[in-house]
Motif scaffolding. Structure first.
Motif, PDB file in Angstrom:
ATOM      1  N   ALA A  20       4.736 -67.714  20.198  1.00 48.02           N
ATOM      2  CA  ALA A  20       4.318 -66.609  21.066  1.00 48.02           C
ATOM      3  C   ALA A  20       5.570 -65.920  21.590  1.00 48.02           C
ATOM      4  O   ALA A  20       6.656 -66.506  21.596  1.00 48.02           O
ATOM      5  CB  ALA A  20       3.470 -67.117  22.231  1.00 48.02           C
ATOM      6  N   THR A  21       5.406 -64.678  22.026  1.00 49.25           N
ATOM      7  CA  THR A  21       6.510 -63.941  22.631  1.00 49.25           C
ATOM      8  C   THR A  21       6.084 -63.426  23.997  1.00 49.25           C
ATOM      9  O   THR A  21       4.904 -63.176  24.240  1.00 49.25           O
ATOM     10  CB  THR A  21       6.936 -62.737  21.764  1.00 49.25           C
ATOM     11  OG1 THR A  21       5.833 -61.842  21.648  1.00 49.25           O
ATOM     12  CG2 THR A  21       7.391 -63.174  20.386  1.00 49.25           C
ATOM     13  N   ALA A  22       7.066 -63.265  24.882  1.00 44.06           N
ATOM     14  CA  ALA A  22       6.862 -62.643  26.186  1.00 44.06           C
ATOM     15  C   ALA A  22       7.980 -61.616  26.339  1.00 44.06           C
ATOM     16  O   ALA A  22       9.144 -61.980  26.490  1.00 44.06           O
ATOM     17  CB  ALA A  22       6.913 -63.679  27.297  1.00 44.06           C
ATOM     18  N   GLU A  23       7.625 -60.345  26.260  1.00 46.66           N
ATOM     19  CA  GLU A  23       8.633 -59.298  26.215  1.00 46.66           C
ATOM     20  C   GLU A  23       8.473 -58.311  27.363  1.00 46.66           C
ATOM     21  O   GLU A  23       7.371 -57.911  27.700  1.00 46.66           O
ATOM     22  CB  GLU A  23       8.538 -58.532  24.897  1.00 46.66           C
ATOM     23  CG  GLU A  23       8.743 -59.412  23.676  1.00 46.66           C
ATOM     24  CD  GLU A  23       8.650 -58.627  22.386  1.00 46.66           C
ATOM     25  OE1 GLU A  23       9.520 -57.759  22.155  1.00 46.66           O
ATOM     26  OE2 GLU A  23       7.694 -58.867  21.630  1.00 46.66           O
ATOM     27  N   SER A  24       9.609 -57.917  27.908  1.00 42.94           N
ATOM     28  CA  SER A  24       9.623 -56.857  28.903  1.00 42.94           C
ATOM     29  C   SER A  24      10.369 -55.661  28.322  1.00 42.94           C
ATOM     30  O   SER A  24       9.752 -54.778  27.739  1.00 42.94           O
ATOM     31  CB  SER A  24      10.240 -57.346  30.214  1.00 42.94           C
ATOM     32  OG  SER A  24      10.106 -56.358  31.218  1.00 42.94           O
ATOM     33  N   CYS A  25      11.689 -55.641  28.379  1.00 40.83           N
ATOM     34  CA  CYS A  25      12.436 -54.448  27.985  1.00 40.83           C
ATOM     35  C   CYS A  25      12.292 -54.089  26.503  1.00 40.83           C
ATOM     36  O   CYS A  25      12.504 -52.936  26.128  1.00 40.83           O
ATOM     37  CB  CYS A  25      13.903 -54.563  28.368  1.00 40.83           C
ATOM     38  SG  CYS A  25      14.828 -55.813  27.478  1.00 40.83           S
ATOM     39  N   THR A  26      11.919 -55.039  25.665  1.00 35.84           N
ATOM     40  CA  THR A  26      11.741 -54.741  24.236  1.00 35.84           C
ATOM     41  C   THR A  26      10.332 -54.254  23.912  1.00 35.84           C
ATOM     42  O   THR A  26      10.094 -53.793  22.797  1.00 35.84           O
ATOM     43  CB  THR A  26      12.069 -55.971  23.368  1.00 35.84           C
ATOM     44  OG1 THR A  26      11.390 -57.103  23.904  1.00 35.84           O
ATOM     45  CG2 THR A  26      13.565 -56.227  23.328  1.00 35.84           C
ATOM     46  N   GLY A  27       9.413 -54.356  24.834  1.00 35.54           N
ATOM     47  CA  GLY A  27       8.100 -53.753  24.682  1.00 35.54           C
ATOM     48  C   GLY A  27       7.330 -54.140  23.436  1.00 35.54           C
ATOM     49  O   GLY A  27       6.562 -53.337  22.904  1.00 35.54           O
ATOM     50  N   GLY A  28       7.526 -55.322  22.917  1.00 38.87           N
ATOM     51  CA  GLY A  28       6.786 -55.777  21.743  1.00 38.87           C
ATOM     52  C   GLY A  28       7.556 -55.715  20.440  1.00 38.87           C
ATOM     53  O   GLY A  28       7.003 -55.991  19.371  1.00 38.87           O
ATOM     54  N   MET A  29       8.834 -55.391  20.498  1.00 41.05           N
ATOM     55  CA  MET A  29       9.624 -55.264  19.267  1.00 41.05           C
ATOM     56  C   MET A  29       9.783 -56.586  18.520  1.00 41.05           C
ATOM     57  O   MET A  29       9.825 -56.594  17.285  1.00 41.05           O
ATOM     58  CB  MET A  29      10.990 -54.663  19.590  1.00 41.05           C
ATOM     59  CG  MET A  29      10.926 -53.217  20.061  1.00 41.05           C
ATOM     60  SD  MET A  29      12.516 -52.584  20.676  1.00 41.05           S
ATOM     61  CE  MET A  29      13.436 -52.441  19.144  1.00 41.05           C
ATOM     62  N   VAL A  30       9.875 -57.699  19.238  1.00 40.41           N
ATOM     63  CA  VAL A  30       9.991 -59.002  18.579  1.00 40.41           C
ATOM     64  C   VAL A  30       8.671 -59.335  17.895  1.00 40.41           C
ATOM     65  O   VAL A  30       8.651 -59.759  16.734  1.00 40.41           O
ATOM     66  CB  VAL A  30      10.412 -60.106  19.569  1.00 40.41           C
ATOM     67  CG1 VAL A  30      10.414 -61.471  18.895  1.00 40.41           C
ATOM     68  CG2 VAL A  30      11.775 -59.795  20.159  1.00 40.41           C
TER      69      VAL A  30
END
Length: 159
Positions: A20-30
């Protein structure tokens, strides 16, 4: 990054790990980089895009006290984001990203500062990277790539 993403997906599949991923500044890029790979649904469970502090609290269980004490861009928040993603998604591996892509920043938290968390069966590790004032798009790309490498290394080294 396609080769790295493909290797993450294949290695996680071989080891029976879900991500799973938890992203803030990358907005879903990972999440996008991982789901660009055919067959990623075998290991990629979900991605949380938690741009606001309230989203971090609501979706990942980040403590309001942690946010108040350290700010969203901190190792402490990155830790809670990664752990929250791992726990709430029920996966073995979760990576988190919170940072200041720019423009802007401050002397205390400059543009290009990004904090990463990685939650795995071994525990939660965090690190801060100062990419510098590369411009918003480039900081986001650098953060995505760094998070993918963290995930790749953790999955490769897991038992």
């Amino acid at each position: 990054m396609a080769d790295l993403s493909a290797d993450i997906i294949q290695t996680a599949r071989d080891k029976g790990l879900r991500i799973a991923t938890a992203e803030s500044c990358t907005g879903g890029m990972v999440s996008a980089a991982l789901t660009d790979i055919a067959g990623s649904s075998a290991v990629f469970e979900r991605g949380f895009v938690t741009y606001s502090n309230q989203a971090k609290i609501d979706l990942l269980g980040v403590s309001p006290e942690t946010l108040a004490a350290f700010g969203a861009v901190s190792n402490e928040v990155a830790r809670e984001m990664a752990l929250g993603a791992k726990t709430r998604a029920g996966v073995e591996m979760a990576v988190s990203i919170t940072g200041i892509a720019g423009p802007g920043g401050s002397a205390h938290k400059p543009e290009g500062r990004v904090c990463f968390g990685l939650a795995s069966p071994a525990g939660v590790a965090v690190e801060q990277v100062d990419f510098g004032a590369l411009g918003r798009a480039n900081v986001r790309i650098a953060a995505r790539d760094y998070a993918l490498r963290l995930l790749h290394d953790a999955i490769s080294q897991s038992d």
